[in-house]
Design an enzyme around this catalytic site. Structure first.
Site, PDB file in Angstrom:
ATOM      1  N   HIS A 170     -30.140  -9.799   3.853  1.00  0.00           N
ATOM      2  CA  HIS A 170     -30.642 -10.165   5.197  1.00  0.00           C
ATOM      3  C   HIS A 170     -30.868 -11.665   5.350  1.00  0.00           C
ATOM      4  O   HIS A 170     -31.143 -12.136   6.456  1.00  0.00           O
ATOM      5  CB  HIS A 170     -31.949  -9.429   5.517  1.00  0.00           C
ATOM      6  CG  HIS A 170     -31.795  -7.948   5.604  1.00  0.00           C
ATOM      7  ND1 HIS A 170     -30.980  -7.332   6.529  1.00  0.00           N
ATOM      8  CD2 HIS A 170     -32.341  -6.936   4.870  1.00  0.00           C
ATOM      9  CE1 HIS A 170     -31.024  -6.012   6.363  1.00  0.00           C
ATOM     10  NE2 HIS A 170     -31.849  -5.750   5.366  1.00  0.00           N
ATOM     11  N   ASP A 197     -25.637  -0.959   1.318  1.00  0.00           N
ATOM     12  CA  ASP A 197     -27.058  -0.718   1.560  1.00  0.00           C
ATOM     13  C   ASP A 197     -27.178   0.037   2.899  1.00  0.00           C
ATOM     14  O   ASP A 197     -26.307  -0.069   3.764  1.00  0.00           O
ATOM     15  CB  ASP A 197     -27.782  -2.075   1.635  1.00  0.00           C
ATOM     16  CG  ASP A 197     -29.287  -1.946   1.822  1.00  0.00           C
ATOM     17  OD1 ASP A 197     -30.006  -1.967   0.806  1.00  0.00           O
ATOM     18  OD2 ASP A 197     -29.748  -1.813   2.985  1.00  0.00           O
ATOM     19  N   HIS A 255     -29.031  -0.670   5.319  1.00  0.00           N
ATOM     20  CA  HIS A 255     -29.180  -1.617   6.427  1.00  0.00           C
ATOM     21  C   HIS A 255     -28.004  -2.591   6.482  1.00  0.00           C
ATOM     22  O   HIS A 255     -27.457  -2.965   5.450  1.00  0.00           O
ATOM     23  CB  HIS A 255     -30.474  -2.434   6.256  1.00  0.00           C
ATOM     24  CG  HIS A 255     -31.704  -1.595   6.127  1.00  0.00           C
ATOM     25  ND1 HIS A 255     -32.219  -1.209   4.894  1.00  0.00           N
ATOM     26  CD2 HIS A 255     -32.515  -1.064   7.064  1.00  0.00           C
ATOM     27  CE1 HIS A 255     -33.309  -0.475   5.093  1.00  0.00           C
ATOM     28  NE2 HIS A 255     -33.512  -0.368   6.398  1.00  0.00           N
ATOM     29  N   ASP A 279     -31.127   2.820  -0.760  1.00  0.00           N
ATOM     30  CA  ASP A 279     -31.952   3.330   0.342  1.00  0.00           C
ATOM     31  C   ASP A 279     -31.176   4.286   1.242  1.00  0.00           C
ATOM     32  O   ASP A 279     -31.701   4.774   2.241  1.00  0.00           O
ATOM     33  CB  ASP A 279     -32.604   2.190   1.151  1.00  0.00           C
ATOM     34  CG  ASP A 279     -31.668   1.051   1.465  1.00  0.00           C
ATOM     35  OD1 ASP A 279     -30.464   1.129   1.166  1.00  0.00           O
ATOM     36  OD2 ASP A 279     -32.160   0.039   2.036  1.00  0.00           O
TER      37      ASP A 279
HETATM   38  C1  OKP Z   1     -34.173  -4.464   3.320  1.00  0.00           C
HETATM   39  B1  OKP Z   1     -32.926  -3.934   2.670  1.00  0.00           B
HETATM   40  C2  OKP Z   1     -38.954  -1.475  10.720  1.00  0.00           C
HETATM   41  C3  OKP Z   1     -39.117  -1.739   9.275  1.00  0.00           C
HETATM   42  C4  OKP Z   1     -37.980  -2.527   8.729  1.00  0.00           C
HETATM   43  C5  OKP Z   1     -37.444  -4.016   6.952  1.00  0.00           C
HETATM   44  C6  OKP Z   1     -36.343  -3.339   6.217  1.00  0.00           C
HETATM   45  C7  OKP Z   1     -35.706  -4.271   5.271  1.00  0.00           C
HETATM   46  C8  OKP Z   1     -34.690  -3.569   4.414  1.00  0.00           C
HETATM   47  N1  OKP Z   1     -40.177  -0.966  11.272  1.00  0.00           N
HETATM   48  N2  OKP Z   1     -38.377  -3.084   7.511  1.00  0.00           N
HETATM   49  O1  OKP Z   1     -31.755  -3.934   3.433  1.00  0.00           O
HETATM   50  O2  OKP Z   1     -33.068  -2.694   1.981  1.00  0.00           O
HETATM   51 ZN    ZN Z   2     -31.673  -1.684   2.978  1.00  0.00          ZN
END
Ligand code: OKP
Ligand code: ZN
Length: 334
Positions: free
Chosen positions: A154, A190, A192, A279
């Site tokens: 990110h 990932d 996300h 995740d």
């Molecule tokens: C990091 B990685 C929304 C919560 C989001 C951030 C997630 C970061 C993920 N309420 N929190 O890509 O695993």
């Molecule tokens: Zn993630």
């Protein structure tokens, strides 16, 4: 398979993050790395390759900010971790960036990524693991694993967010470019979207970025990762986004990953960087896909089957009790 981790990476331990309107315990905990280390039987400490390969990706003012922010936050009289809470709305003129509060919003895109006095050293160590794994692959290893924690995908050239400060995958890919590989690909699986990696290589044709992730229409990071984002300028067509719905299981995930691998094959990289997050596991506390532990070995086998020298960097995965087994399963596929 060689694997790398620096103990200093455990020192980054923010207390809380803003999540869905409340402050909750930080999800990206040091125990994530400890459980992975136990499951994979330890790791080598990376050699220190200095700041130059990090500065090859990140802006100098951003690196200075990361190092200085905790002291400036403390100097402003704050006792807790530095967390941004005010942001320059897109396109605003006349930014005044002399105050730590303003800097936090300028260099961070969310309130889930605190900066502590230990963050720089831990993120630096995490970046060194990515470089160590990349150099192991240069040295002839078929694949190598960087236990990147804090994660990286990110983080953009000049911003942090999503638990990420230095973009380990981008640092690895850039190191491969600088070592003479004309084309490098990054496969991000990932849960996300890796907005930072996408931004860093958005207008470049030499690094292909492909991501399979939860649809940003429903999931963080919302502003990036939609299917119509394909790169610009020299990078037109060198970004591929494959968003998937909540509940996605192995079959659909594997089809999307195959599409990404096919696109990468057409691009013809000399080296592949995998941003791996666990995740996507069915029990992850902040995510909504339904992969199982044994699925990761199958996904890794598909990637390994393509035959590119491969650097795997760790991204997310927040079900700490299952994380070690999930990572071990993935690595077993190589
Ligand atoms: C990091 B990685 C929304 C919560 C989001 C951030 C997630 C970061 C993920 N309420 N929190 O890509 O695993
Ligand atoms: Zn993630």
């Amino acid at each position: 398979m060689r694997r790398f981790f620096a103990p200093v990476q455990l020192t980054h331990a923010p207390a809380r993050e803003l999540h869905n309107g409340s402050f909750v315990a930080y999800a990206e905990v040091p125990a994530r790395a400890e459980t992975i280390l136990r499951a994979i039987g330890g790791a080598e400490a990376p050699e220190d390759r200095g700041e130059a390969p990090i500065a090859a990706v990140h802006a100098p003012d951003y690196l200075a900010f990361l190092k200085e922010a905790p002291a400036r936050w403390a100097a402003a009289g704050r006792s807790g971790d530095a967390i941004p809470y005010t942001f320059p709305v897109v396109g605003r003129r006349a930014l005044r960036l002399d105050r730590i509060d303003a800097l936090m919003g300028r260099y961070g895109f969310d309130a889930t990524t605190p900066i502590t006095a230990d963050t720089w050293a831990a993120a630096y160590g995490s970046a060194q693991t990515a470089l160590a794994a990349t150099h192991a692959v240069f040295g002839g290893e078929r694949a190598a694993f960087a236990l990147g924690r804090p994660p990286g995908h990110h983080a953009g050239a000049d911003y942090c967010g999503g638990y990420c400060h230095l973009n380990t995958a981008a640092i690895a890919a850039q190191a491969a470019r600088d070592a003479g590989h004309p084309r490098v690909a990054i496969l991000d699986i990932d849960y996300h979207h890796g907005n930072g990696t996408q931004d860093i290589f958005w207008d470049r044709g030499d690094v292909f970025y492909a991501s399979v992730h939860a649809d940003p229409a429903t999931d963080y990071p919302f502003y990036w990762g939609h299917a119509d984002e394909t790169g610009e300028g020299e990078g037109r067509g060198a970004t591929l986004n494959l968003p998937l719905p909540h509940g996605t299981r192995l079959d659909a995930f594997r089809v999307a990953q195959s599409r990404a691998l096919d696109a990468i094959s057409r691009f013809g990289p000399g080296l592949l960087v995998v941003s791996f997050g666990a995740d996507t596991w069915q029990g992850d506390p902040i995510s909504r896909f339904s992969l199982t532990t044994s699925d990761y070995a199958l996904l890794a086998r598909d990637i390994a089957g393509a035959g590119w020298p491969t650097v795997v960097v760790m991204e997310g995965g927040y079900a700490v009790d299952a994380l070690g087994a999930n990572v071990a399963s993935f690595l077993s596929g190589f």
